[in-house]
Design a protein around this motif. Structure first.
Motif, PDB file in Angstrom:
ATOM      1  N   PHE A 205      -8.815   3.057  -6.452  1.00 10.04           N
ATOM      2  CA  PHE A 205      -7.427   3.515  -6.428  1.00 10.04           C
ATOM      3  C   PHE A 205      -7.267   4.862  -7.135  1.00 10.04           C
ATOM      4  O   PHE A 205      -6.332   5.602  -6.840  1.00 10.04           O
ATOM      5  CB  PHE A 205      -6.486   2.447  -7.008  1.00 10.04           C
TER       6      PHE A 205
ATOM      7  N   HIS B 291      -8.564   7.321  -4.198  1.00 10.47           N
ATOM      8  CA  HIS B 291      -7.846   7.374  -2.925  1.00 10.47           C
ATOM      9  C   HIS B 291      -6.332   7.536  -3.020  1.00 10.47           C
ATOM     10  O   HIS B 291      -5.676   7.671  -1.982  1.00 10.47           O
ATOM     11  CB  HIS B 291      -8.169   6.131  -2.093  1.00 10.47           C
ATOM     12  N   TYR B 292      -5.779   7.514  -4.211  1.00 10.48           N
ATOM     13  CA  TYR B 292      -4.332   7.627  -4.365  1.00 10.48           C
ATOM     14  C   TYR B 292      -4.011   8.732  -5.366  1.00 10.48           C
ATOM     15  O   TYR B 292      -4.639   8.806  -6.426  1.00 10.48           O
ATOM     16  CB  TYR B 292      -3.718   6.296  -4.821  1.00 10.48           C
ATOM     17  N   ASP B 293      -3.046   9.585  -5.006  1.00 18.62           N
ATOM     18  CA  ASP B 293      -2.682  10.713  -5.857  1.00 18.62           C
ATOM     19  C   ASP B 293      -1.966  10.286  -7.128  1.00 18.62           C
ATOM     20  O   ASP B 293      -2.176  10.865  -8.185  1.00 18.62           O
ATOM     21  CB  ASP B 293      -1.785  11.694  -5.080  1.00 18.62           C
ATOM     22  N   GLU B 294      -1.112   9.289  -7.019  1.00 19.87           N
ATOM     23  CA  GLU B 294      -0.321   8.826  -8.161  1.00 19.87           C
ATOM     24  C   GLU B 294      -0.895   7.527  -8.718  1.00 19.87           C
ATOM     25  O   GLU B 294      -1.331   6.667  -7.944  1.00 19.87           O
ATOM     26  CB  GLU B 294       1.132   8.565  -7.726  1.00 19.87           C
TER      27      GLU B 294
ATOM     28  N   ASP C 133       0.869  -1.178   0.000  1.00 17.54           N
ATOM     29  CA  ASP C 133       0.000   0.000   0.000  1.00 17.54           C
ATOM     30  C   ASP C 133       0.904   1.226   0.000  1.00 17.54           C
ATOM     31  O   ASP C 133       1.514   1.546   1.018  1.00 17.54           O
ATOM     32  CB  ASP C 133      -0.899  -0.005   1.245  1.00 17.54           C
ATOM     33  N   PRO C 134       1.002   1.935  -1.139  1.00 21.72           N
ATOM     34  CA  PRO C 134       1.963   3.033  -1.240  1.00 21.72           C
ATOM     35  C   PRO C 134       1.537   4.338  -0.556  1.00 21.72           C
ATOM     36  O   PRO C 134       2.192   5.354  -0.741  1.00 21.72           O
ATOM     37  CB  PRO C 134       2.108   3.226  -2.750  1.00 21.72           C
ATOM     38  N   SER C 135       0.486   4.322   0.231  1.00 16.95           N
ATOM     39  CA  SER C 135       0.023   5.542   0.891  1.00 16.95           C
ATOM     40  C   SER C 135       0.396   5.547   2.377  1.00 16.95           C
ATOM     41  O   SER C 135      -0.280   4.906   3.191  1.00 16.95           O
ATOM     42  CB  SER C 135      -1.496   5.679   0.747  1.00 16.95           C
TER      43      SER C 135
ATOM     44  N   ILE D 147      -1.066   3.761  -9.977  1.00 21.47           N
ATOM     45  CA  ILE D 147      -0.343   2.548  -9.586  1.00 21.47           C
ATOM     46  C   ILE D 147      -0.429   1.575 -10.761  1.00 21.47           C
ATOM     47  O   ILE D 147      -1.516   1.359 -11.310  1.00 21.47           O
ATOM     48  CB  ILE D 147      -0.981   1.907  -8.334  1.00 21.47           C
TER      49      ILE D 147
END
Length: 156
Positions: free
Chosen positions: A131, A134-137, A27-29, A139
């Motif tokens: 995703f 909820h994720y800026d970048e 989970d990269p966050s 994946i």
């Protein structure tokens, strides 16, 4: 190819720092990881006193827990550690008297989707664009953009 690594799976001690480098593989966050670490129970897999895997078990609703992060040192993939971690999570949730164990994984995580199904989870839904929201970048895994959360569940 599965090797038989000597593995001890145990709860992370209150004085120990969580293995963030492993948790961030799954989970990269960092804010999300920190949030569920506060609310859940972290377990680590050790081999020769080195942490090689981790998972977090998070109570979500009455009688239900979620397996929110399963990560294995990238140099040790394919050796059965992930399967042992998931099996340990299932036993731990069962012993804690949960009736349902849930897990969510990205649509692009082909290995993870296979692992969870081999361990007895069934697909119960899809959270479209999870995703993206909820994720800026973006994946990417296996050359596929991770957009949707595949929701899986197991009756204990």
């Amino acid at each position: 190819m599965e090797r038989n690594l000597p593995l001890i799976i145990r709860p992370l001690g209150p004085e120990e720092r969580p293995p963030l480098e492993l948790l961030l593989l799954a989970d990269p966050s960092p804010p999300l990881v920190e949030d569920y670490l506060r609310r859940g129970s972290c377990f680590v897999a050790e081999s020769d006193v080195r942490i090689v895997g981790v998972y977090v078990l998070l109570p979500t609703r009455p009688d239900t827990a979620e397996l929110v992060n399963v990560a294995v040192d990238e140099t040790l993939h394919g050796q059965g550690i992930g399967k042992k971690l998931v099996g340990h999570a299932v036993r731990t949730a069962r012993e804690a008297r949960f009736r349902t164990l849930e897990v969510g994984t990205g649509n692009s995580g082909i290995g993870q989707l296979a692992l969870y199904q081999k361990c007895g989870f069934r697909i119960v839904g899809v959270d479209l664009d999870f995703f993206i929201r909820h994720y800026d970048e973006p994946i990417y895994e296996n050359g596929i953009q991770c957009r949707d959360m595949i929701r899986m569940s197991m009756d204990l």
